[in-house]
Write a protein that holds these residues in place. Sequence first.
Motif: not given
Length: 314
Positions: A126-134, A186-189
């Motif tokens: 449960d962490t901040k939405l990110d997902m950026r490789m760069n 976590g919110d998204l899940v």
Amino acid sequence: MFEDIECEYHIPVLYRETIENLVKNEGGVYLDCTLGGGGHSEGILKALSEKGKLISIDQDQQALDFAGERLGKYGKKWESYKDNFENLDTVLYLAGYDKIDGILMDIGVSSTQLDDPERGFSYRFDTKLDMRMNKNAKVSAYEVVNQYEEGRLSKIIYDYGEERHARKIARLICEIRAEKPIETTGDLVEIIKRAYKGKSPKHPAMKTFQAIRIEVNRELDVLERSIDKAINALKPGGRLAIITFHSLEDRMVKNKFKEMSVDCICPPELPVCRCDNKAKVKIITRKPITPKDDELKFNKRARSSKLRVVERLG
């Protein structure tokens, strides 16, 4: 089989199969488009003679820092560039090369990125939405989830995640974010779980997270453009090896390789060829190479990986 692979960062999938199929000229020049922890890069370096050269690319500074310490011992035999591998032609120009002997692409997110809670790639944390490789990229998972309109969001989840509940998930996301922004993984899940009735054989968020990650990093667009550039950068006899981890990537690679391996591309109803097209590659792996049982015991994340290889024609 894997005891001699020194890799604290992650275990490179299809390690031996990749090196054996890629490195055919010990004194040649090679490009690793996806450096990551440096596992495949080190394998290539070990297979090269002192006359050989390896150039590695990664857009993730964390990966470059780690691999820099690991591979610095190879001196001038190895150099790295921070960039997206869709710019491989520019990187080769800067490195002083026109045509080279082999190129490797290991597509997708690395184990280290998945296991780092702060990167926001995994539904396990449960962490901040990110997902950026760069990390310098402007669009993160937060923007996709909170700013994309419902139709576009639904299409991304369906096309890139092959998620049958895509419309319902997109609708729920838009309903929730109308009240307040969706801030964390976590919110998204929890939102995604509401779209499922009963139990799912896999984690219900897996496909949606994959889809959002692909959108954030433009993975399929980058892959398609990069294949064309890679083939053009190879010498006759040079090889392109691509490792994929899900069906969308593998299908694209398979189709691109097939398209580049035929001479005539005229419609079948034409009695005479008018396109003057010439095949650019020979397919080395008619069927993809997949992990053996001993690798799967050592590295469960390798189970979906597939290796396809082509060789540049003169």
